[in-house]
Structures are given as C-alpha cells and as structure tokens.
Design an enzyme around this catalytic site. Structure first.
Site, PDB file in Angstrom:
ATOM      1  N   ASP A   1     -58.930 -17.495 -37.126  1.00  0.00           N
ATOM      2  CA  ASP A   1     -60.155 -16.317 -36.926  1.00  0.00           C
ATOM      3  C   ASP A   1     -61.226 -17.001 -37.084  1.00  0.00           C
ATOM      4  O   ASP A   1     -61.517 -17.662 -38.209  1.00  0.00           O
ATOM      5  CB  ASP A   1     -59.908 -15.330 -37.512  1.00  0.00           C
ATOM      6  CG  ASP A   1     -60.839 -14.188 -37.255  1.00  0.00           C
ATOM      7  OD1 ASP A   1     -62.166 -14.484 -37.725  1.00  0.00           O
ATOM      8  OD2 ASP A   1     -60.378 -13.116 -36.645  1.00  0.00           O
TER       9      ASP A   1
ATOM     10  N   GLU B   1     -62.348 -13.638 -30.724  1.00  0.00           N
ATOM     11  CA  GLU B   1     -62.428 -14.830 -31.607  1.00  0.00           C
ATOM     12  C   GLU B   1     -61.324 -15.420 -32.403  1.00  0.00           C
ATOM     13  O   GLU B   1     -61.341 -16.387 -33.251  1.00  0.00           O
ATOM     14  CB  GLU B   1     -63.732 -14.915 -32.335  1.00  0.00           C
ATOM     15  CG  GLU B   1     -63.630 -13.925 -33.533  1.00  0.00           C
ATOM     16  CD  GLU B   1     -64.223 -12.495 -33.516  1.00  0.00           C
ATOM     17  OE1 GLU B   1     -64.276 -11.781 -34.390  1.00  0.00           O
ATOM     18  OE2 GLU B   1     -63.894 -12.201 -32.212  1.00  0.00           O
TER      19      GLU B   1
END
Length: 427
Positions: A298, A341
């Site tokens: 992440d 993301e």
C-alpha cells in the site's frame, strides 16, 4: 514501353474480358483495357497505378501477393477463381488467368479476368440436387471439405482454397494437406476429436483451431462435420464438413479476455485475475507441499500525491510504481494491481524469510526513487503486509486476512515498513 500503343489499346479494348498489365514487384496495375475498368464501374485513371490487391476480395496482404507472384513465375500461367469488387461495393465472380513475360528486360504479368456469373448460373442448372446443395453450402460458408476416409482423398472447395490464399488448381487433394497445416499446438487435440467422432464417441466433429494459410500465417477456424456415408458393415467411408474463418471473432475474444484480466492503467493483472491465479497457485502449493508467500503493498499517503500532482499526475506515479516493482521481482513472481494504490505480490515456492528479504528490497527501491512529473519532484514510501502458506493459514480467506492484518499493523506502526507474523522491519 510498347511501340504501337494505340493499336495495342484498340485491339484489347475490343475484348469482352478484362485485361490488366501488372508490375510484379509492386502489384500495381500499369495498363487496363476498357472492359477492365468498366466491369469495376470505374474510370481508367481510377484503376491505373493501384494495387491489383484492391480489386480482389480474398488477396489482401502483400506477403500473400508475393507468394502468388512466385508461383506465377514458376508455372508461367496461373489460374485464380475469386471475386472482384466494384466501385459501388458489389462483387462478381471471376476466373483470372495470369501469365508472365519480359519486354525490354523488364518483367510483367498479364492478367485476363473473365466475369463467370453466367457460367455459374448455367452450371447450377445442370447439377443434380446433391451438387446444388453442396454448392449452396459452399457459397454460404468460408469452405467445404469432403473426405473419402479409406483412401485419404479430400475435396477442398474453391472457397476454402481462396480463404487460405490458394488457386483452384492448388492444395493436393489428400488429408495430409489439411493435417500438416494445423498449428502444432492444436493438431493433437483436433485429430483426437476427429478420431472420437469416427469411432462413435462423439455425435459430430467440431473443433476451433489455427490453420496455416498460403503465406505462413495462421487463421482461426471453426471446423464442423460428420460422417456422411457408411459401408454395409456400418464402417464410416465418407465425412463432410464446413470450415468458417473466425479469426476476427477470436482476436476480439482474446482482446476482451485481456481487458477483463488486466488493469488498463498499469498493464498489470487485475484483482479478478489475482483471485484466479492465487487459487491455482495455492492448489499447487498444497498438492506439492511447497510454501507460497503473498504481500499486500500500500502506497503511503497517496492522497497527498493526487493533491499535489492532480489525478493525471497520480496515474503517472501509479504506472511508474508498477514498472519499478515489475523490474525488481523474479520471473516466477506474480504482481497484481489490487485496487486504488494497492498492489499484491504473489511468490510461489517462497518461504517467509525470502519474501521478507524481497519486500525489503522493494521498500528501499520505492523510498529512494524520485518521482518527477511536469517539473515537480516527490518521494514516496509504501507499507507491506506478508502472509505465507502454510504458516499463516491453508485457505484462501485465511491467508488474505492474515496478509491484510499485517498491512494494517505496518501502517498503524508508522508506515514505510514490512510486517509479517510477530515482527515488523523498517530498515
């Protein structure tokens, strides 16, 4: 080029058949008689200096033209049955006879094209009902074949020959002509399906496979057929079938599959494909008693990237991250865009310690990379959560939950670190 051009033109303009003088190297038409351009509903200037490929419906590639040109040179005369296209988009059947000659040390092809619409009509009247049915089927499909099983003789219809780029007098009428042109990766499967039909294990023969055309390219075809005649002992002696060119449909299908499996922005496999690959790899790991590691990645504070660079700049950063990660993982690894993301890394046959080392290298690579977009520069970090089969669990849900738990721990304890069961690594 010719001394008596006017006489040459006058004589050939009296012919009912179309005549084309062709440059073999470029395939361009350099002279045409009146019937040649009138049959096409064109003026003479609309035909001259255009490729002969533009007239013929079934010859569309220069490589295919060169193959035909070589046959013309070798045989001195070449007969081709096909369809010419008129200016208004309509088509008409033609028989084209082409010869090669030299004039003043220059090579030329002379093609005489005859409209055979009337001949086709007369032939259909004279044929029996069975032949008429075969003709109708052939006209409505890309190709027809009729196989005498015992002696291996095969009738290939003119339309099938045209589809593959051959003239009416080519393609030896034997079963090996078909068999030898099936793509090596498809051949065993196709022959097995045919064998199962002949042995009574399948009601009919049907296969989709790749078939090589004249210039060596492969077409996707759908081939269907069945036994059409038995002997007194109920042994199959004849089979008949239809071949349809499905190349366009197959390429579209492949493209749609790619779109369904890959993330459009990064080019990585997407979340849907990840679940399929993960289930498959987990099954293999269990069967062979091998480790399997996965990591959820992440990007830290990615909202600030979008705030600073805008969403277009954010997309640029995501694509750059994907490329940076792909360049550093191993060939046996799988990298997916999990969403937003987040990225997911799947590493078969990898113990936890090896996965921790790999993720540590990826974390440092991201931390040290400068992202430059429209004269703006920024740094970026990422948090990693690792789970490993079988220590973190043996089921898909257990491993996903363990990985997600470790990522949460990495982010809650300061980000920019790699967390795995019982430990986090920052530097």
């Amino acid at each position: 080029m010719f001394d008596d051009v006017e006489d040459f033109t006058f004589i050939h303009d009296q012919m009912a058949d179309a005549v084309y003088l062709i440059d073999p190297a470029s395939s361009n038409i350099i002279w045409v008689n009146r019937a040649g351009h009138e049959d096409l509903l064109m003026e003479k200037h609309e035909v001259l200096n255009h490729s002969v490929l533009s007239l013929q419906k079934h010859v569309t590639e220069n490589g295919q033209w060169q193959a035909i040109a070589n046959v013309i040179r070798a045989e001195k005369r070449y007969t081709f049955n096909g369809h010419h296209c008129r200016k208004d988009g309509s088509e008409f059947p033609v028989e084209v006879n082409t010869t090669v000659f030299s004039h003043r040390n220059q090579e030329f092809f002379l093609s005489v094209a005859r409209d055979i619409s009337s001949r086709r009509a007369y032939e259909s009247r004279d044929k029996g009902r069975e032949a008429q049915i075969l003709t109708a089927i052939d006209a409505s499909s890309d190709g027809l074949w009729d196989w005498e099983i015992e002696n291996g003789a095969v009738y290939f219809s003119p339309s099938l020959k045209r589809m593959l780029g051959y003239g009416p007098d080519e393609m030896p009428p034997v079963v090996d002509t078909w068999k030898d042109n099936i793509h090596p990766s498809d051949q065993q499967r196709v022959l097995r399906i045919m064998g199962e039909h002949l042995n009574g294990q399948r009601e009919r023969y049907a296969a989709t496979y790749r078939l090589r055309n004249r210039n060596g390219h492969y077409l996707w075809v759908h081939d269907t057929g069945c036994i059409s005649e038995y002997d007194e002992d109920l042994k199959p002696v004849r089979a008949t079938g239809i071949v349809t060119d499905v190349t366009r449909q197959k390429l579209l299908e492949q493209r749609l599959q790619e779109l369904a499996a890959y993330d459009e922005l990064t080019g990585l496999r997407n979340r849907r494909e990840c679940r399929r690959v993960f289930d498959s790899q987990l099954h293999l790991a269990g069967r062979h008693q091998q480790p399997l590691s996965l990591a959820l990645i992440d990007l830290d504070f990615f909202k600030s990237v979008n705030d600073q660079l805008g969403h277009v700049g954010g997309d640029y950063v995501l694509k750059t991250v994907a490329k940076l990660l792909e360049e550093r993982i191993r060939r046996s690894d799988f990298l997916f865009r999990w969403g937003g993301e987040e990225f997911l890394l799947l590493s078969p046959q990898t113990e936890q310690s090896a996965m921790v080392e790999l993720c540590a290298q990826l974390r440092l690579a991201l931390e040290s990379h400068q992202f430059c977009y429209e004269q703006q520069s920024l740094s970026l970090t990422a948090s990693f959560g690792i789970a490993t089969y079988p220590t973190s669990g043996s089921e898909t849900g257990e491993l996903m939950l363990a990985m997600d738990t470790e990522l949460y721990r990495a982010k809650s304890q300061g980000r920019n670190q790699v967390c795995y069961p019982d430990k986090c690594q920052h530097s």
